[in-house]
Design a protein around this motif. Sequence first.
Motif, mmCIF file in Angstrom:
data_model
loop_
_atom_site.group_PDB
_atom_site.id
_atom_site.type_symbol
_atom_site.label_atom_id
_atom_site.label_comp_id
_atom_site.label_asym_id
_atom_site.label_seq_id
_atom_site.Cartn_x
_atom_site.Cartn_y
_atom_site.Cartn_z
ATOM 1 N N VAL A 126 0.837 -0.973 -0.015
ATOM 2 C CA VAL A 126 0.008 -0.031 0.060
ATOM 3 C C VAL A 126 0.707 1.277 -0.106
ATOM 4 O O VAL A 126 1.876 1.288 0.316
ATOM 5 N N SER A 127 0.166 2.389 -0.561
ATOM 6 C CA SER A 127 1.120 3.617 -0.636
ATOM 7 C C SER A 127 0.124 4.525 0.321
ATOM 8 O O SER A 127 -1.088 4.438 0.827
ATOM 9 N N ALA A 185 -7.900 3.610 1.645
ATOM 10 C CA ALA A 185 -9.027 2.893 1.004
ATOM 11 C C ALA A 185 -8.749 1.334 1.371
ATOM 12 O O ALA A 185 -9.945 0.477 1.493
ATOM 13 N N THR A 186 -7.656 0.796 1.384
ATOM 14 C CA THR A 186 -7.564 -0.732 1.720
ATOM 15 C C THR A 186 -8.211 -0.758 3.224
ATOM 16 O O THR A 186 -8.715 -1.920 3.241
ATOM 17 N N LEU A 187 -7.781 0.176 4.137
ATOM 18 C CA LEU A 187 -8.231 -0.187 5.372
ATOM 19 C C LEU A 187 -9.781 -0.420 5.590
ATOM 20 O O LEU A 187 -10.161 -1.041 6.185
ATOM 21 N N ARG A 188 -10.611 0.715 4.596
ATOM 22 C CA ARG A 188 -11.799 0.874 4.584
ATOM 23 C C ARG A 188 -12.450 -0.656 4.189
ATOM 24 O O ARG A 188 -13.233 -0.935 4.796
ATOM 25 N N VAL A 189 -11.814 -1.094 3.076
ATOM 26 C CA VAL A 189 -12.261 -2.347 2.612
ATOM 27 C C VAL A 189 -12.098 -3.475 3.744
ATOM 28 O O VAL A 189 -12.850 -4.226 3.621
#
Length: 218
Positions: free
Chosen positions: A106-107, A113-117
């Motif tokens: 991740v960047s 966004a990844t954490l929200r997913v």
Amino acid sequence: RFQPDVLIQLPGDKQVVVDAKVSLTAYQTLTGAQDEGSRALALKQHVQSLRNHLKGLSLKDYQRLEGLQSLDFVLLFVPIEAAFAAALQADPELFQEAYGRHIVIVSPTTLLATLRVIDSLWRQERQSQNAREIAERAGALYDKFAAFIQDLDEIGSRLQQLDKAYLGARNKLTDGRGNLVGRAEQLKLLGARASKRLPADWLERAGAETPLPGEIEE
């Protein structure tokens, strides 16, 4: 001794491990390269540096460490967006390779966004687990209730049998000529020395003569 850089807490005592120890030395060389050859070499070293970090991170196996309730993957945080993009552009298979090692690269722009997913998927998983647990407990409760009703039916059947046996035994004492209650009362009338007397309703059912109070032996 393994120490994650960041632990993000999830509901249900689960954590997401974030590693941010990736080296960007080769990328710094890349940004300072003066010619295309130097840039190509630095870019290759940058990709290889990231790949080596992936291998080392997978060996740490954070999700198996005692005391952690981590999900079965780790987030590798690349703090410079351009370094993240350059590596994936040079080697598009790098992301899939990382995923095969249970690592998600991740960047700064993709981390949130990844954490929200992850949060959304984890909540769905928790709801599914709760639904399964509710279904299992409801099924167990239903089975217990059904067994309890069967036991009640069995008790009722036994009580009916007992009542039938009681009536049969009582009838044997009071029905028919020469029944036991009548004979016993005749013995009392003939002068049997007794301190008690049979209940009047039993004597009535047996058709025996009920003695007058003055006739009862002292």
